[in-house]
Structures are given as C-alpha cells and as structure tokens.
Design a protein around this motif. Structure first.
Motif, mmCIF file in Angstrom:
data_model
loop_
_atom_site.group_PDB
_atom_site.id
_atom_site.type_symbol
_atom_site.label_atom_id
_atom_site.label_comp_id
_atom_site.label_asym_id
_atom_site.label_seq_id
_atom_site.Cartn_x
_atom_site.Cartn_y
_atom_site.Cartn_z
ATOM 1 N N SER A 114 26.710 -1.548 27.108
ATOM 2 C CA SER A 114 26.105 -0.293 26.668
ATOM 3 C C SER A 114 24.615 -0.467 26.429
ATOM 4 O O SER A 114 24.144 -1.562 26.113
ATOM 5 C CB SER A 114 26.777 0.217 25.387
ATOM 6 O OG SER A 114 26.463 -0.621 24.286
ATOM 7 N N ALA A 129 21.141 1.470 24.571
ATOM 8 C CA ALA A 129 20.557 2.490 23.706
ATOM 9 C C ALA A 129 19.198 2.872 24.257
ATOM 10 O O ALA A 129 18.385 2.003 24.587
ATOM 11 C CB ALA A 129 20.401 1.964 22.284
ATOM 12 N N HIS A 179 23.656 5.613 25.457
ATOM 13 C CA HIS A 179 23.475 6.442 24.266
ATOM 14 C C HIS A 179 21.983 6.726 24.105
ATOM 15 O O HIS A 179 21.172 5.801 24.085
ATOM 16 C CB HIS A 179 24.002 5.736 23.015
ATOM 17 C CG HIS A 179 25.487 5.585 22.993
ATOM 18 N ND1 HIS A 179 26.306 6.333 22.165
ATOM 19 C CD2 HIS A 179 26.313 4.773 23.705
ATOM 20 C CE1 HIS A 179 27.573 5.984 22.367
ATOM 21 N NE2 HIS A 179 27.598 5.032 23.298
ATOM 22 N N TYR A 190 19.070 8.291 21.728
ATOM 23 C CA TYR A 190 18.766 8.638 20.335
ATOM 24 C C TYR A 190 17.411 9.347 20.287
ATOM 25 O O TYR A 190 16.414 8.830 20.805
ATOM 26 C CB TYR A 190 18.710 7.373 19.481
ATOM 27 C CG TYR A 190 20.010 6.601 19.429
ATOM 28 C CD1 TYR A 190 20.939 6.822 18.412
ATOM 29 C CD2 TYR A 190 20.311 5.644 20.398
ATOM 30 C CE1 TYR A 190 22.135 6.110 18.364
ATOM 31 C CE2 TYR A 190 21.500 4.929 20.355
ATOM 32 C CZ TYR A 190 22.409 5.168 19.343
ATOM 33 O OH TYR A 190 23.583 4.459 19.304
ATOM 34 N N VAL A 242 25.745 9.954 26.208
ATOM 35 C CA VAL A 242 25.962 10.430 24.832
ATOM 36 C C VAL A 242 24.599 10.631 24.172
ATOM 37 O O VAL A 242 23.788 9.701 24.111
ATOM 38 C CB VAL A 242 26.803 9.432 24.023
ATOM 39 C CG1 VAL A 242 27.027 9.956 22.611
ATOM 40 C CG2 VAL A 242 28.138 9.173 24.727
ATOM 41 N N HIS A 270 22.461 11.478 20.768
ATOM 42 C CA HIS A 270 22.447 11.503 19.303
ATOM 43 C C HIS A 270 21.166 12.231 18.901
ATOM 44 O O HIS A 270 20.106 11.619 18.717
ATOM 45 C CB HIS A 270 22.478 10.086 18.737
ATOM 46 C CG HIS A 270 23.642 9.263 19.204
ATOM 47 N ND1 HIS A 270 24.814 9.159 18.480
ATOM 48 C CD2 HIS A 270 23.823 8.521 20.330
ATOM 49 C CE1 HIS A 270 25.666 8.369 19.139
ATOM 50 N NE2 HIS A 270 25.083 7.970 20.261
ATOM 51 N N HIS A 287 24.430 -2.340 20.710
ATOM 52 C CA HIS A 287 24.320 -2.206 22.158
ATOM 53 C C HIS A 287 23.879 -3.524 22.796
ATOM 54 O O HIS A 287 23.319 -4.396 22.140
ATOM 55 C CB HIS A 287 23.311 -1.099 22.504
ATOM 56 C CG HIS A 287 23.677 0.240 21.940
ATOM 57 N ND1 HIS A 287 24.600 1.065 22.530
ATOM 58 C CD2 HIS A 287 23.240 0.886 20.818
ATOM 59 C CE1 HIS A 287 24.711 2.183 21.806
ATOM 60 N NE2 HIS A 287 23.896 2.095 20.765
#
Length: 483
Positions: free
Chosen positions: A150, A152, A175, A177, A214, A216, A234
């Motif tokens: 994964s 980030a 992900h 952010y 995803v 956030h 991550h």
C-alpha cells in the motif's frame, strides 16, 4: 490522405472558440468560451504544419504527442486522438483549459513564428477529451493485479491524483490524504470556475474513487496522524502537497484588516460556488462586493483574483504591478480577459505601505522604472524618487506567489530534509527524500505553479515508487524463503 487535411495554416485563419461577451461573462463563474463544434476543431487542427521537429511537444512538460493527435482530429478520428492524448496525461481536458499554452506549446509553434498564428492546441485538446467523456470513451480505472503493498499519498492536487492513478493501475492499494474536504487541491479551491468549472475536476476524482483509490478528506497530516505513523501504516509514502504559504509584502500596514492573501480569497469564492457556508465571505472580509479592490502581483493568481473581484461586484478593481506589461510573468491572454471585463492595470508601481491604520483605506505606491535585466532575464524595477501616489482601497489582495510550508514541523518529522528554500530535498534519480520509502513530487519539488508540471512530476514519481516497491517486495520474498 493525411497531407490533404493538414498544412492549411496559410489559407485558414487561426480561430479560437468564441468568448462570451465580457459584460455577460463577468456576471457568473462559468467558463468564458464555448467549446468548438466538431467541424471547427477539425479545421483548426488541420492548420498544423506537422513539422519535423515539433517544438510544441518539446516545450510541453508532459511531451504530449501534439502533432499526432492534431492530425487524427483533422481526419475526424477523434477516439484515436483522445487515446493518444490520454496516453501521456491523466487529465488532458484540464490541461487544455488552464495550461499556459501561450508560454509553452502554442508560444513555440512554428507557424506562430511565421506570422500565421499558432495552432489552437489547448482548445483542440479540451474539445477532444470533453467529446470523449460525452461519448463514453473515458474508460474506468482498472486496477492491476493486487501486489499486497500500500501507498500513502499526501495531497490530492494534480501531482497526488496523477501518482495515485498510476500506482493503482500498477496494482497497489492507494490511500490519498488531504486536509481539504474535497479532493483536487488548487484545481478545486485555487482556480476559479471561469477558467475551470468544478464538475470537470470532480468527475476525474469520482473516476479514481470508483477505481478503488481510498480518499481520506479533511485529514491533516501532523494532527490526525504524523508522517511517521503513515510510514508504519503503508509500504511507501508520497508527499505531494504543493506550496501554499503566501509570500508577504514587507511594508507598513500589511497586517491591517482588509489586507488578505490571494489563496484565502480564492478558496472562499470557490467554496461559495460549491454552495458551502463560508463565514468569512458572508461577513464581507473575503467578499469584494461594493469595494475598491487592489490586487498586488502580475502572475496568473493575480489575474484570478482580479477577475473574481469583478464577478463579486467590486466597485473598482486595480492590479498593481512593479514591471510593465511586457515583463510580467502571467499569461497575456489572462491580462486581456481581465481588461475586457473591466479591470484596470497600474503598471510600474510597487506598494510602499497600506493606509488607514487598523483597517485598510488605501495603498501608497511608488512609481517604478525598469533598469538592467536581473537573474530572471527580465528588466529589474527601480523606484523613481518623489513619484509616490495613493490608490483608494477597501480590500488589498496579495498575489505575490507561494513558498513551501515548514513540513518537518507540520508533519511532526524533524528528520525530513529540506532545502534552504524549505522545499523537500529529494534524490534526483530516485525522487526519494531523506527518509527511506518517502518520496516527493509536484510543486513541492519544483516550486512551480504550473499544474502541468505537477502532473508530470506525479507521473514520474509514481514510476520511481513502482520500481522501489517491486525491489522491496523481491527482497522480502527472498528473506521469507531463507527463513
């Protein structure tokens, strides 16, 4: 057959899509020009000279295959033109709207130098991809085979979104952010709707979400989690935050009420366009209605502020710039649009101080003259003694550019290396920072405000991360096998 449809620049005049009348477009935040009709797009694409050394592509940060998709458009092969355009850019319809073509591809078009007027590359690019969305040619994001790793991504601007897409296609769990409540960064909250309508951005974001990325949103790294905590969650982290710290003007009265930062002003306006409740807009502190507005700066952000103030119903709008028109950094097209809409430019003037005490009432400015060229190649401004003048102002907007925020302190990671300018230090080959597995991309590396550079950096750093993550996975596999 291709030659029959190309090289028409001598007998066919340059024609951009028609702009709405200035008095009409100044009443709303819609984009100011309509899209080409298909015959017009094909005709304008057919003006391309198909030169052997395509300077348009050379001067495009993404190195888009411009002559090739112009030829396909001229031949009516729009789906192929879209696929080729999309192969080098994750958001070509956005670049077609806001990329400064007059300084890049169109400004370096061979037929522009010949006096026939550049091919209208940006407008054709916008037409191609808008047509692709309408026809259903824009395919969903399809993730690659899952790799069990994964990533980030900190920042949901153009660099972060581009990297997220490439990484997801490569099979990584991604992900994103972002501290704002909507993704898009400056595309969403910095650039006004009259240059980039927000549904154009949101459909790109929704495509990424549908592909399993995803988001956030409303997540501040340093408050909701430190950078170190994201590193533990991550396998790799990408910093794609851009540069958001407004440069100040060091003169008397710069802290007075009514003296505001450009990005605060533009963000409030864009939030209102979304229908959000914005207290600072409602109480008038970030609303130009009925005010004498002075914008300080000569870049594209200054033009955004000038044109936004006109649409908000300002009493008067002046742009104060210390050089002349020929030496300004912003797009000449944007200056022309602002003048058509009623803005006044005060060239060769620089602020000396803000009058009024607690609340600004005016800008005291020095008259400037241009001396020898400085390091940027532009003639340096010098003050003319005894030539001060006063501009009435109820609102002063500082549009002087941006610097990097103090990310080591903001992220709670003192060991993150930065340059003397505050930008994140990266290895030029791997794009990795001083922290293992933490990379940086976009404006935070280049310090550039051009969205197209951020898209390119997002693409490049995604490739670098992919290579590093593959190597890390192989090492882990060997260690498990040995154990």
């Amino acid at each position: 057959m291709a030659n029959d449809s190309m090289l028409k620049f001598v007998g066919r005049d340059q024609a951009y899509p028609a702009k709405r009348a200035a008095t009409v477009r100044a009443e709303d935040f819609r984009e100011i020009a309509e899209r080409y009709a298909p015959p017009a797009a094909e005709d304008q694409a057919g003006r391309c000279s198909q030169c052997g050394v395509p300077y348009c592509s050379v001067h495009c940060p993404l190195h888009n295959h411009i002559p090739d998709w112009l030829r396909l458009t001229a031949e009516g092969r729009l789906r192929e033109a879209y696929e080729l355009s999309n192969s080098t850019s994750t958001m070509p319809e956005i670049c077609g709207r806001i990329c400064p073509q007059d300084r890049l591809c169109e400004g370096n078009c061979v037929i522009e130098f010949s006096g026939h007027g550049a091919v209208t590359i940006g407008s054709v690019e916008k037409f191609i991809t808008d047509t692709a969305w309408e026809e259903g040619w824009v395919e969903p994001l399809v993730p690659g085979p899952e790799r069990g790793q994964s990533v980030a991504v900190i920042g949901a601007g153009p660099a972060g979104l581009t990297a997220a897409e490439y990484l997801r296609v490569s099979g990584y769990e991604v992900h994103v952010y972002d501290r704002h409540d909507r993704a898009g960064g400056l595309l969403t909250y910095g650039i006004p709707g009259f240059k980039l309508e927000k549904p154009v951005v949101m459909r790109r974001v929704e495509r990424l979400k549908a592909g399993g990325i995803v988001f956030h949103e409303g997540f501040s790294v340093g408050e909701d989690a430190t950078l170190e905590e994201l590193r533990r969650r991550h396998d790799a982290v990408l910093i794609a935050t851009g540069v958001y710290k407004a440069r100040n003007v060091d003169v008397d009265g710069s802290g007075a009420n009514g003296v505001i930062a450009a990005l605060d002003y533009l963000t409030a306006s864009n939030r209102k366009s979304f229908g959000d409740a914005v207290e600072a807009f409602e109480n008038g502190s970030l609303n130009a209605e009925g005010k004498n507005v002075v914008v300080i700066g000569g870049g594209d952000t200054a033009m955004d502020c000038v044109r936004t103030a006109i649409r908000q119903g300002a009493k008067s709008v002046k742009c104060l710039y210390r050089r002349d028109r020929a030496n300004m950094p912003g797009s000449q097209r944007e200056v022309a649009n602002a003048e058509e809409e009623g803005a006044e430019f005060v060239w060769l003037s620089a602020p000396l101080g803000f009058e009024g005490g607690e609340t600004v009432t005016g800008v005291r400015a020095a008259k400037m003259r241009l001396g020898a060229p400085d390091a940027s190649g532009r003639r340096a401004p010098e003050a003319e003694p005894g030539a001060d003048h006063l501009l009435e102002a109820d609102m002063v907007i500082k549009a002087l550019g941006f610097d990097a925020e103090d990310l080591p302190s903001l992220f709670g990671t003192a060991e993150l290396g930065v340059s003397r300018w505050g930008t994140v230090l990266v290895d030029g080959r791997t794009l990795m920072t001083s922290l293992d597995g933490v990379f940086a991309a976009g404006d935070i590396v280049r310090g550039a405000s051009l969205v197209v550079w951020a898209i390119r950096d997002g693409r490049d750093v995604a490739k670098a991360m992919h290579q590093w993550l593959k190597a890390r996975a192989k090492t882990a596999a060997r260690e498990r096998q040995a154990a």
